[in-house]
Design a protein around this motif. Structure first.
Motif, PDB file in Angstrom:
ATOM      1  N   THR A 150       0.936  -1.311  -0.028  1.00  0.00           N
ATOM      2  CA  THR A 150       0.175  -0.010   0.012  1.00  0.00           C
ATOM      3  C   THR A 150       0.806   1.255   0.117  1.00  0.00           C
ATOM      4  OG1 THR A 150      -0.151   0.011   2.519  1.00  0.00           O
ATOM      5  CG2 THR A 150      -1.922  -0.998   1.232  1.00  0.00           C
ATOM      6  N   SER A 152       2.382   4.208   1.413  1.00  0.00           N
ATOM      7  CA  SER A 152       2.366   4.341   2.868  1.00  0.00           C
ATOM      8  C   SER A 152       2.696   6.004   3.041  1.00  0.00           C
ATOM      9  CB  SER A 152       3.303   3.578   3.629  1.00  0.00           C
ATOM     10  OG  SER A 152       4.628   3.598   3.121  1.00  0.00           O
ATOM     11  N   GLY A 193       4.592   0.602   1.297  1.00  0.00           N
ATOM     12  CA  GLY A 193       4.838   0.123   2.740  1.00  0.00           C
ATOM     13  C   GLY A 193       5.637   0.396   3.777  1.00  0.00           C
ATOM     14  N   THR A 194       6.541  -0.315   4.180  1.00  0.00           N
ATOM     15  CA  THR A 194       7.470  -0.255   4.982  1.00  0.00           C
ATOM     16  C   THR A 194       8.835  -0.480   4.317  1.00  0.00           C
ATOM     17  OG1 THR A 194       7.526  -2.261   5.930  1.00  0.00           O
ATOM     18  CG2 THR A 194       6.488  -0.521   7.171  1.00  0.00           C
TER      19      THR A 194
END
Length: 240
Positions: A150, A152, A193-194
């Motif tokens: 996603t 982020s 994301g991360t």
């Protein structure tokens, strides 16, 4: 010989700044003068690209796969909007990767992003069986990945800090670079994301349609601005 030099200097004076603008600053050496005198010799060298954000040296031809069967182009008008930053945007030449609306019958739903790394296309799914298709550059062999993320975070004209893995491969890279037209991340970045992966612009639009990055998805600056304005934080991104 004096006559030949006279002709060359006169030609240079007539060409003025237009000739100089075509040569890279600091490279008006033997090759440039030889070209003026004889029409032969090499022109100014192109700036080497950053590893992971463009292959070193001249780009190599890369075979481009056809899009999957569930994509079919539809006739459209001009590409979607142009921002006030148009003067800072370099455009790609290959029309296969021009932004356009296409018919779509693939995975995902409206508002989500699907990235086809094989065909070098990113699809922003629209209602009624359509999608906006953008040309992209993807990871080099060994750096291609698949999966779902996603968005982020989002940044305009982002700074660039090369990750440790990249610095080990290229210790000559800067440890940090401020955002701007010369930055390898281009006009916009959307963080996935991360992970260290991003969807981002580029200062090398000729690399769109190629396997050139360290896993990031690169787009032409005009396209990443368009996508940035259409996709909020939290948007699902599926890489296939």
């Amino acid at each position: 010989m004096r006559a030949k030099w006279g002709v060359a200097l006169a030609a240079l004076a007539l060409m003025g700044s237009s000739a100089v603008a075509q040569a890279e600053p600091g490279r008006y050496g033997g090759g440039f003068i030889e070209f003026l005198m004889t029409g032969e010799g090499r022109g100014p060298a192109r700036r080497p690209a950053v590893d992971g954000y463009g292959a070193l040296g001249e780009p190599r031809p890369v075979a481009v796969a056809q899009p999957r069967a569930w994509f079919a182009a539809l006739p459209t008008g001009p590409a979607t909007g142009q921002g006030s930053e148009e003067g800072m945007i370099a455009r790609a030449v290959d029309p296969r990767f021009a932004r356009q609306v296409v018919a779509y019958d693939g995975p995902g739903r409206a508002g989500q992003i699907v990235i086809d790394t094989n065909a070098k296309y990113l699809y922003l799914i629209q209602p009624a069986g359509q999608a906006i298709r953008y040309g992209i550059g993807v990871g080099r062999p060994g750096f291609v990945w698949t999966g779902a993320k996603t968005i982020s975070a989002k940044r305009e004209w982002p700074d660039w800090t090369p990750p440790a893995e990249m610095l080990r491969r290229r210790p000559d890279l800067p440890r940090h670079m401020e955002g701007g037209p010369e930055n390898p991340l281009g006009a916009r970045a959307m963080y996935l994301g991360t992970s260290l992966y991003r969807i981002h612009g580029t200062n090398e639009p000729h690399t769109i349609g190629q396997n050139v990055s360290s896993g990031c998805i690169r787009m032409m600056n005009e396209d990443v601005i368009d996508l940035y304005e259409r996709t909020p934080v939290g948007t699902r991104v599926e890489v296939i």
